[in-house]
Design a protein around this motif. Structure first.
Motif, mmCIF file in Angstrom:
data_model
loop_
_atom_site.group_PDB
_atom_site.id
_atom_site.type_symbol
_atom_site.label_atom_id
_atom_site.label_comp_id
_atom_site.label_asym_id
_atom_site.label_seq_id
_atom_site.Cartn_x
_atom_site.Cartn_y
_atom_site.Cartn_z
ATOM 1 N N LEU A 1 1.110 9.841 14.727
ATOM 2 C CA LEU A 1 1.096 8.441 15.164
ATOM 3 C C LEU A 1 0.657 8.334 16.607
ATOM 4 O O LEU A 1 1.055 9.133 17.465
ATOM 5 C CB LEU A 1 2.494 7.836 15.003
ATOM 6 N N ILE A 2 -0.176 7.344 16.887
ATOM 7 C CA ILE A 2 -0.593 7.037 18.244
ATOM 8 C C ILE A 2 -0.288 5.579 18.546
ATOM 9 O O ILE A 2 0.070 4.806 17.657
ATOM 10 C CB ILE A 2 -2.100 7.312 18.464
ATOM 11 N N ARG A 3 -0.446 5.212 19.794
ATOM 12 C CA ARG A 3 -0.261 3.815 20.217
ATOM 13 C C ARG A 3 -1.593 3.109 20.051
ATOM 14 O O ARG A 3 -2.577 3.461 20.685
ATOM 15 C CB ARG A 3 0.192 3.801 21.681
ATOM 16 N N SER A 4 -1.655 2.128 19.169
ATOM 17 C CA SER A 4 -2.948 1.556 18.809
ATOM 18 C C SER A 4 -2.781 0.140 18.299
ATOM 19 O O SER A 4 -1.721 -0.249 17.810
ATOM 20 C CB SER A 4 -3.605 2.412 17.720
ATOM 21 N N ASP A 5 -3.856 -0.649 18.411
ATOM 22 C CA ASP A 5 -3.871 -1.968 17.774
ATOM 23 C C ASP A 5 -4.771 -1.948 16.534
ATOM 24 O O ASP A 5 -5.070 -2.982 15.958
ATOM 25 C CB ASP A 5 -4.345 -3.050 18.748
ATOM 26 N N GLY A 6 -5.195 -0.745 16.128
ATOM 27 C CA GLY A 6 -6.042 -0.606 14.950
ATOM 28 C C GLY A 6 -5.508 0.472 14.040
ATOM 29 O O GLY A 6 -4.459 0.325 13.431
ATOM 30 N N TRP A 7 -6.229 1.593 13.962
ATOM 31 C CA TRP A 7 -5.810 2.701 13.107
ATOM 32 C C TRP A 7 -4.782 3.526 13.864
ATOM 33 O O TRP A 7 -5.063 4.068 14.926
ATOM 34 C CB TRP A 7 -7.036 3.541 12.737
ATOM 35 N N PHE B 1 -12.161 12.162 15.177
ATOM 36 C CA PHE B 1 -12.026 11.497 13.877
ATOM 37 C C PHE B 1 -11.280 10.181 14.044
ATOM 38 O O PHE B 1 -10.203 10.118 14.613
ATOM 39 C CB PHE B 1 -11.277 12.410 12.913
ATOM 40 N N GLY B 2 -11.878 9.111 13.484
ATOM 41 C CA GLY B 2 -11.301 7.789 13.667
ATOM 42 C C GLY B 2 -10.773 7.140 12.408
ATOM 43 O O GLY B 2 -10.362 5.980 12.437
ATOM 44 N N GLY B 3 -10.762 7.837 11.269
ATOM 45 C CA GLY B 3 -10.292 7.248 10.019
ATOM 46 C C GLY B 3 -11.400 7.240 8.988
ATOM 47 O O GLY B 3 -12.586 7.122 9.320
ATOM 48 N N TRP B 4 -11.036 7.361 7.715
ATOM 49 C CA TRP B 4 -12.042 7.411 6.666
ATOM 50 C C TRP B 4 -12.785 6.098 6.541
ATOM 51 O O TRP B 4 -12.211 5.023 6.702
ATOM 52 C CB TRP B 4 -11.418 7.814 5.327
ATOM 53 N N TYR B 5 -14.057 6.183 6.277
ATOM 54 C CA TYR B 5 -14.950 5.036 6.264
ATOM 55 C C TYR B 5 -14.719 4.181 5.034
ATOM 56 O O TYR B 5 -14.643 4.662 3.914
ATOM 57 C CB TYR B 5 -16.404 5.523 6.280
ATOM 58 N N GLY B 6 -14.602 2.877 5.242
ATOM 59 C CA GLY B 6 -14.484 1.967 4.111
ATOM 60 C C GLY B 6 -13.578 0.795 4.435
ATOM 61 O O GLY B 6 -12.594 0.936 5.163
ATOM 62 N N PRO B 7 -13.878 -0.393 3.912
ATOM 63 C CA PRO B 7 -13.070 -1.588 4.207
ATOM 64 C C PRO B 7 -11.671 -1.510 3.637
ATOM 65 O O PRO B 7 -10.788 -2.249 4.072
ATOM 66 C CB PRO B 7 -13.870 -2.722 3.539
ATOM 67 N N GLU B 8 -11.430 -0.588 2.694
ATOM 68 C CA GLU B 8 -10.105 -0.510 2.080
ATOM 69 C C GLU B 8 -9.043 -0.037 3.060
ATOM 70 O O GLU B 8 -7.847 -0.205 2.835
ATOM 71 C CB GLU B 8 -10.126 0.439 0.878
ATOM 72 N N HIS B 9 -9.439 0.539 4.192
ATOM 73 C CA HIS B 9 -8.441 1.092 5.089
ATOM 74 C C HIS B 9 -7.667 0.028 5.858
ATOM 75 O O HIS B 9 -6.550 0.286 6.297
ATOM 76 C CB HIS B 9 -9.083 2.111 6.024
ATOM 77 N N GLN B 10 -8.226 -1.166 6.025
ATOM 78 C CA GLN B 10 -7.435 -2.240 6.612
ATOM 79 C C GLN B 10 -6.312 -2.630 5.659
ATOM 80 O O GLN B 10 -5.174 -2.852 6.070
ATOM 81 C CB GLN B 10 -8.313 -3.457 6.932
ATOM 82 N N ASP B 11 -6.640 -2.675 4.375
ATOM 83 C CA ASP B 11 -5.612 -2.955 3.376
ATOM 84 C C ASP B 11 -4.565 -1.850 3.364
ATOM 85 O O ASP B 11 -3.368 -2.106 3.205
ATOM 86 C CB ASP B 11 -6.239 -3.092 1.985
ATOM 87 N N GLU B 12 -5.027 -0.608 3.522
ATOM 88 C CA GLU B 12 -4.100 0.524 3.536
ATOM 89 C C GLU B 12 -3.124 0.421 4.697
ATOM 90 O O GLU B 12 -1.929 0.704 4.558
ATOM 91 C CB GLU B 12 -4.898 1.827 3.625
ATOM 92 N N MET B 13 -3.633 -0.025 5.878
ATOM 93 C CA MET B 13 -2.767 -0.164 7.036
ATOM 94 C C MET B 13 -1.719 -1.249 6.807
ATOM 95 O O MET B 13 -0.535 -1.087 7.125
ATOM 96 C CB MET B 13 -3.593 -0.486 8.281
ATOM 97 N N GLU B 14 -2.148 -2.361 6.207
ATOM 98 C CA GLU B 14 -1.199 -3.431 5.931
ATOM 99 C C GLU B 14 -0.164 -2.973 4.909
ATOM 100 O O GLU B 14 1.028 -3.309 5.020
ATOM 101 C CB GLU B 14 -1.948 -4.672 5.423
ATOM 102 N N GLU B 15 -0.586 -2.204 3.918
ATOM 103 C CA GLU B 15 0.344 -1.694 2.907
ATOM 104 C C GLU B 15 1.342 -0.734 3.539
ATOM 105 O O GLU B 15 2.533 -0.742 3.208
ATOM 106 C CB GLU B 15 -0.441 -0.996 1.799
ATOM 107 N N MET B 16 0.850 0.113 4.462
ATOM 108 C CA MET B 16 1.731 1.045 5.145
ATOM 109 C C MET B 16 2.810 0.299 5.918
ATOM 110 O O MET B 16 3.984 0.693 5.922
ATOM 111 C CB MET B 16 0.923 1.933 6.080
#
Length: 328
Positions: A260-266, A294-309
């Protein structure tokens, strides 16, 4: 204060004598309330540092000097010899297999890595090892509430002697599930999983004067500002990655651990919870999650993944963190 901070920049600090380093790092102990344990030298992948170790809240910390560095990945060097060619060939195979020809290697790597940028990194005390996020709170077995599917999974857990731990969905509002433990003598205990978010963790750490590294700081701690795709450079992964790096940190050594890092995104670096490792046959691509860039796997689904997390909460199975104290 400005002069003191200048001394704590990497180039100047590295040029000090051992006696001068001892003196200034002892002062840092007095300033932060940490216990100074002594000096240590760390060397890895052609970089080294002599720095100080500390004990703080029962954990080992190391002093990491600040710096102004270039971060992000801007492509492979024009010339790199046989090691670079071997890396590129292995990546070409992995990318072709995983994406089925949809991307050229360097094209997808640019999408998966952070942009090139300049960053000013403050000096800091950094926890040497990550620790798993504690997401479970003990609960009495008579208070466990399971739905029909959960009850079936629990009974399977009880019946199979090979199972010593199992997570089962909860019927309790606001909680994501239970983690059951089976001792050697067959005794069962339970924890209820609490859906804390990264913001919750940050607030808790702040009470003790800690924070998490942000994206720039973590990239510096992992790669030291190196320009290669990996912390060790542009070559195939070496063995023995778990040894401390050139700052004395065990970092990005397990792709199943998301730091975990301090972030407003991933919010995660250094691993992806085994997301691509599960594919199983990739020689090098599954190491990419441990790249400093590395900044996170490519794809729009990862915003949904963050919200689900955020709804499910952090997990002690995958989510790890290290505490830092920024010296400003």
């Amino acid at each position: 204060m400005m002069d003191a901070l200048q001394i704590l920049r990497r180039r100047i600090f590295n040029g000090l004598s051992s006696e001068e380093k001892r003196d200034i790092t002892r002062e840092i102990a007095t300033m932060t309330g940490a216990k100074w344990k002594g000096m240590a030298r760390f060397e890895r992948w052609g970089r080294e540092i002599e720095t100080a170790l500390y004990d703080l809240k029962g954990a080992s910390f190391v002093f990491v000097p600040g710096d102004t560095v270039t971060l992000g990945w801007d492509g492979f060097p024009a010339e790199g010899g046989e090691e670079l060619e071997a890396l590129r060939a292995a990546l070409d195979e992995d990318v072709a297999e995983f994406w089925g020809g949809a991307y050229e290697t360097e094209e997808i790597l640019r999408k998966l890595t952070t942009p090139v940028r300049q960053a000013v990194i403050p000096p800091m005390l950094v926890e040497q090892e990550t620790k798993p996020f504690e997401d479970g709170r003990p609960v009495a077995m008579e208070e466990v509430r399971l739905d029909e599917a959960g009850q079936q999974r629990y009974e399977e857990f009880i019946a199979n002697p090979k199972f010593t731990i199992r997570v089962v969905n909860s019927k309790e509002p606001g909680y994501s599930g239970y983690r059951f433990h089976k001792s050697a003598n067959g005794e069962i205990s339970a924890e209820i999983l609490v859906p804390d978010t990264p913001e919750d963790l940050l607030a808790e750490l702040a009470l003790d004067g800690f924070t998490l590294p942000d994206a720039d700081q973590w990239e510096y701690l992992c790669g030291g500002g190196g320009r290669g795709l990996f912390a060790w450079g542009d070559s195939l992964p070496p063995k023995g990655r778990r040894y401390p790096n050139f700052f004395g940190l065990t970092i990005a050594d397990d792709n199943w651990h998301r730091e975990l890092i301090r972030s407003d995104g991933w919010w995660f670096r250094g691993g992806d919870g085994g997301e691509i490792d599960c594919y199983g046959t990739l020689r090098v691509l599954n190491e990419l999650a441990g790249s400093p860039h590395f900044g996170g796997w490519y794809g729009p689904e990862h915003q949904d993944e963050m919200e689900e997390m955020k709804l499910e909460g952090l997990s002690s199975d995958f989510d790890y963190y290290r505490r830092v104290i920024l010296l400003r």
